[in-house]
Design a protein around this motif. Structure first.
Motif, PDB file in Angstrom:
ATOM      1  N   TYR A  26      12.963   0.004  -6.959  1.00  0.00           N
ATOM      2  CA  TYR A  26      12.191   1.106  -7.541  1.00  0.00           C
ATOM      3  C   TYR A  26      11.107   1.583  -6.565  1.00  0.00           C
ATOM      4  CZ  TYR A  26      13.639   1.844 -12.415  1.00  0.00           C
ATOM      5  OH  TYR A  26      14.308   2.225 -13.551  1.00  0.00           O
ATOM      6  N   ALA A  27      10.417   0.636  -5.931  1.00  0.00           N
ATOM      7  CA  ALA A  27       9.357   0.994  -4.989  1.00  0.00           C
ATOM      8  C   ALA A  27       9.920   1.808  -3.823  1.00  0.00           C
ATOM      9  CB  ALA A  27       8.663  -0.259  -4.468  1.00  0.00           C
ATOM     10  N   GLU A  28      11.076   1.388  -3.303  1.00  0.00           N
ATOM     11  CA  GLU A  28      11.712   2.120  -2.216  1.00  0.00           C
ATOM     12  C   GLU A  28      12.104   3.525  -2.658  1.00  0.00           C
ATOM     13  OE1 GLU A  28      13.580   2.627   1.650  1.00  0.00           O
ATOM     14  OE2 GLU A  28      12.011   1.321   0.833  1.00  0.00           O
ATOM     15  N   ALA A  29      12.650   3.640  -3.852  1.00  0.00           N
ATOM     16  CA  ALA A  29      13.059   4.949  -4.375  1.00  0.00           C
ATOM     17  C   ALA A  29      11.848   5.846  -4.610  1.00  0.00           C
ATOM     18  CB  ALA A  29      13.844   4.770  -5.669  1.00  0.00           C
ATOM     19  N   LEU A  30      10.753   5.281  -5.105  1.00  0.00           N
ATOM     20  CA  LEU A  30       9.524   6.069  -5.313  1.00  0.00           C
ATOM     21  C   LEU A  30       8.956   6.552  -3.987  1.00  0.00           C
ATOM     22  CD1 LEU A  30       7.857   3.858  -8.057  1.00  0.00           C
ATOM     23  CD2 LEU A  30       8.397   6.294  -8.322  1.00  0.00           C
ATOM     24  N   LYS A  31       8.962   5.667  -3.008  1.00  0.00           N
ATOM     25  CA  LYS A  31       8.452   6.035  -1.684  1.00  0.00           C
ATOM     26  C   LYS A  31       9.281   7.170  -1.090  1.00  0.00           C
ATOM     27  CE  LYS A  31       9.098   3.291   1.861  1.00  0.00           C
ATOM     28  NZ  LYS A  31       8.987   2.129   2.795  1.00  0.00           N
ATOM     29  N   ASN A  32      10.604   7.058  -1.222  1.00  0.00           N
ATOM     30  CA  ASN A  32      11.484   8.095  -0.688  1.00  0.00           C
ATOM     31  C   ASN A  32      11.363   9.402  -1.462  1.00  0.00           C
ATOM     32  OD1 ASN A  32      12.409   6.234   1.168  1.00  0.00           O
ATOM     33  ND2 ASN A  32      14.250   5.722   0.024  1.00  0.00           N
ATOM     34  N   GLY A  69       0.750  -1.252   0.000  1.00  0.00           N
ATOM     35  CA  GLY A  69       0.000   0.000   0.000  1.00  0.00           C
ATOM     36  C   GLY A  69       0.777   1.296   0.000  1.00  0.00           C
ATOM     37  N   ASP A  70       2.078   1.288   0.257  1.00  0.00           N
ATOM     38  CA  ASP A  70       2.838   2.546   0.235  1.00  0.00           C
ATOM     39  C   ASP A  70       3.007   3.079  -1.184  1.00  0.00           C
ATOM     40  OD1 ASP A  70       3.219   2.525   2.979  1.00  0.00           O
ATOM     41  OD2 ASP A  70       5.069   1.370   2.843  1.00  0.00           O
ATOM     42  N   VAL A  71       3.164   2.156  -2.120  1.00  0.00           N
ATOM     43  CA  VAL A  71       3.384   2.486  -3.529  1.00  0.00           C
ATOM     44  C   VAL A  71       2.514   1.578  -4.368  1.00  0.00           C
ATOM     45  CG1 VAL A  71       5.094   2.571  -5.394  1.00  0.00           C
ATOM     46  CG2 VAL A  71       5.790   3.158  -3.070  1.00  0.00           C
ATOM     47  N   LYS A  72       1.928   2.133  -5.428  1.00  0.00           N
ATOM     48  CA  LYS A  72       1.191   1.307  -6.389  1.00  0.00           C
ATOM     49  C   LYS A  72       1.901   1.391  -7.730  1.00  0.00           C
ATOM     50  CE  LYS A  72      -3.320   0.427  -8.493  1.00  0.00           C
ATOM     51  NZ  LYS A  72      -2.825   0.406  -9.890  1.00  0.00           N
ATOM     52  N   ILE A  73       2.316   0.241  -8.246  1.00  0.00           N
ATOM     53  CA  ILE A  73       3.068   0.200  -9.488  1.00  0.00           C
ATOM     54  C   ILE A  73       2.283  -0.540 -10.569  1.00  0.00           C
ATOM     55  CG2 ILE A  73       5.128  -0.755 -10.614  1.00  0.00           C
ATOM     56  CD1 ILE A  73       6.675  -0.222  -8.061  1.00  0.00           C
ATOM     57  N   ASP A  74       2.187   0.072 -11.730  1.00  0.00           N
ATOM     58  CA  ASP A  74       1.654  -0.589 -12.918  1.00  0.00           C
ATOM     59  C   ASP A  74       2.830  -0.897 -13.840  1.00  0.00           C
ATOM     60  OD1 ASP A  74      -1.072  -0.493 -12.245  1.00  0.00           O
ATOM     61  OD2 ASP A  74      -1.219   1.580 -12.908  1.00  0.00           O
ATOM     62  N   LEU A  75       2.849  -2.084 -14.407  1.00  0.00           N
ATOM     63  CA  LEU A  75       3.901  -2.476 -15.341  1.00  0.00           C
ATOM     64  C   LEU A  75       3.378  -2.423 -16.772  1.00  0.00           C
ATOM     65  CD1 LEU A  75       5.371  -5.610 -13.492  1.00  0.00           C
ATOM     66  CD2 LEU A  75       6.296  -3.280 -13.506  1.00  0.00           C
ATOM     67  N   VAL A  76       4.151  -1.819 -17.656  1.00  0.00           N
ATOM     68  CA  VAL A  76       3.827  -1.788 -19.085  1.00  0.00           C
ATOM     69  C   VAL A  76       4.945  -2.556 -19.787  1.00  0.00           C
ATOM     70  CG1 VAL A  76       3.343  -0.364 -21.091  1.00  0.00           C
ATOM     71  CG2 VAL A  76       2.762   0.478 -18.800  1.00  0.00           C
ATOM     72  N   ILE A  77       4.630  -3.753 -20.278  1.00  0.00           N
ATOM     73  CA  ILE A  77       5.665  -4.684 -20.752  1.00  0.00           C
ATOM     74  C   ILE A  77       5.703  -4.750 -22.275  1.00  0.00           C
ATOM     75  CG2 ILE A  77       6.455  -7.080 -20.683  1.00  0.00           C
ATOM     76  CD1 ILE A  77       5.023  -7.321 -17.945  1.00  0.00           C
ATOM     77  N   GLU A  78       6.926  -4.633 -22.820  1.00  0.00           N
ATOM     78  CA  GLU A  78       7.158  -4.746 -24.265  1.00  0.00           C
ATOM     79  C   GLU A  78       8.204  -5.835 -24.530  1.00  0.00           C
ATOM     80  OE1 GLU A  78       5.671  -3.085 -26.737  1.00  0.00           O
ATOM     81  OE2 GLU A  78       4.461  -1.761 -25.470  1.00  0.00           O
ATOM     82  N   ASP A  79       8.032  -6.539 -25.628  1.00  0.00           N
ATOM     83  CA  ASP A  79       8.947  -7.615 -26.020  1.00  0.00           C
ATOM     84  C   ASP A  79      10.064  -7.070 -26.919  1.00  0.00           C
ATOM     85  OD1 ASP A  79      10.112 -10.067 -26.658  1.00  0.00           O
ATOM     86  OD2 ASP A  79       8.585 -10.575 -28.150  1.00  0.00           O
ATOM     87  N   SER A  80      11.308  -7.464 -26.625  1.00  0.00           N
ATOM     88  CA  SER A  80      12.438  -7.058 -27.465  1.00  0.00           C
ATOM     89  C   SER A  80      12.888  -8.169 -28.407  1.00  0.00           C
ATOM     90  CB  SER A  80      13.623  -6.656 -26.584  1.00  0.00           C
ATOM     91  OG  SER A  80      14.202  -7.803 -25.989  1.00  0.00           O
TER      92      SER A  80
END
Length: 385
Positions: A327-333, A78-89
């Motif tokens: 990434y979640a920790e960095a976003l929270k900070n 609940g501290d951070v909500k992340i959506d992933l947008v995935i692309e194939d290389s």
């Protein structure tokens, strides 16, 4: 007088209209600025460039599995909500670049994870740095990746640390003095691994009997292996992706080569065992990940991953899992979903407790960690004692 008053009223009405419009504009701007936050929660979209189709798809599958597992846990906290947008290389530079440009053009995406291969990162990394969007490699271990720019990071252990550790352990264990080197010369990642192997062997005073090359997708290695067999090395140092690496080991055993192999990071996949079978025994690699490690965090992750995907997680799944938590920790900070704020927050990460160990980034954005040396024995990775 009446006309004057009427003009006054008109002027006041116009001014009031401008004021209301300005207030409305500020309100809209404020709403847009804070749209990424719900109370104290930071909402962020992270773009992912992963090798999902083609001969190396097992890497991309493990990476996206690790990311999705971490995403589910992070969002539940609940501290951070992340959506992933995935692309194939598909493991191709041009497709990785196209996928990266598509993700970067979306202003809602504040950071990138991937691409999978160092060859891909060499074209996507500079573009991300130029566009001011943080990008983190979870499997890009070639030399020079974080040095691409200020917005480029990696949490994967560089081969410059891993390969010398595995070679030294093998030399000490077997008293090796003579080595043969075999590497893919048409790939930045495998070429970088070779450069590290050659330097490490020279630094240790080893006699390099021969240096043999191959190309990605090659299926017959008998010419190189027959030559190596005749020279009787104590060890074979091999920089390859798992497809070629597994076939090389299988063919080496079939021509009668029984000395240990020391592999680069591309060998750090259960696919090597799946493809090579018994021939994979004796492969030595260095990695930050060991699924049998008796650490509660590690065993909890392994159990959850097996429940979710029906197989044990490999290094690539574990590194991706930790990357999203970083990434979640960095976003929270940072307190906001903003590219520059995220970049600055990532640079300050120190001793973050992941399943691979404690993460820090050096001044270049490279990971600071100690490798673990493993050997494949009896069909599984084990600690190399």
């Amino acid at each position: 007088m009446k006309k004057v008053l009427n003009k006054g009223f008109v002027l006041m009405a116009v001014l009031l209209l401008f004021a209301l419009t300005a207030c409305s504009g500020n309100s809209s701007e404020k709403s847009s600025k804070t749209a990424s936050n719900e109370g104290d929660k930071v909402n962020a979209k992270i773009g992912v460039i992963s090798y999902l189709t083609g001969p190396g798809a097992a890497y991309g599958e493990a990476i996206t599995n690790g990311l999705k597992m971490a995403q589910k846990e992070i969002n539940a906290k609940g501290d951070v909500k992340i959506d992933l947008v995935i692309e194939d290389s598909a493991g191709k530079q041009e497709q990785a670049l196209s996928a990266g440009q598509k993700l970067m053009s979306n202003d809602d995406i504040v950071g990138l994870i991937g691409p999978t291969l160092s060859t891909e990162m060499n074209v996507v990394g500079p573009e991300a740095d130029m566009n001011g969007i943080p990008i983190m490699g979870t499997s890009t271990t070639a030399e020079g990746i974080p040095q691409i720019g200020d917005y480029v990071f990696r949490n994967s252990l560089p081969e410059a640390l891993a390969i010398p550790a595995s070679i030294k352990k093998a030399v000490d264990k077997y008293g090796a003095k003579k080595v043969a080197i075999l590497y893919g010369n048409d790939d930045v990642f495998t070429k970088s691994g070779f450069d590290t192997m050659k330097k490490a062997a020279e630094d240790m005073g080893l006699d390099i009997l021969t240096i043999e090359t191959f190309q990605k997708g090659q299926s017959d290695y008998n010419a190189q292996l027959t030559k190596i067999k005749g020279l009787k090395p104590d060890l074979i140092l091999c920089s390859a992706l798992y497809n070629e690496g597994a076939v090389i080991m299988d063919q080496a055993r079939k021509v009668g080569i029984d000395v240990p192999f020391v592999g680069g990071n591309g060998f750090n996949s259960p696919q090597v065992i799946d493809i090579a079978g018994k021939a994979a025994d004796g492969l030595i690699v260095a990695t930050p990940w060991f699924a049998e490690k008796q650490d509660p965090k590690v065993q909890d992750f392994v159990k959850k991953y097996e429940t979710e995907y029906g197989k044990k997680p490999d290094q690539f799944a574990a590194q991706a899992y930790d990357a999203l938590y970083i990434y979640a920790e960095a976003l929270k900070n940072a307190g906001e979903a903003d590219r520059d704020a995220l970049r600055d927050s990532l640079a300050k990460i120190k001793d973050f407790p992941g399943i691979l160990g404690n993460f820090s980034f050096d001044k270049d954005g490279d990971v600071v960690m100690e490798p673990t040396v493993l050997i494949i024995k009896d069909g599984k990775f084990q600690l190399f004692q």
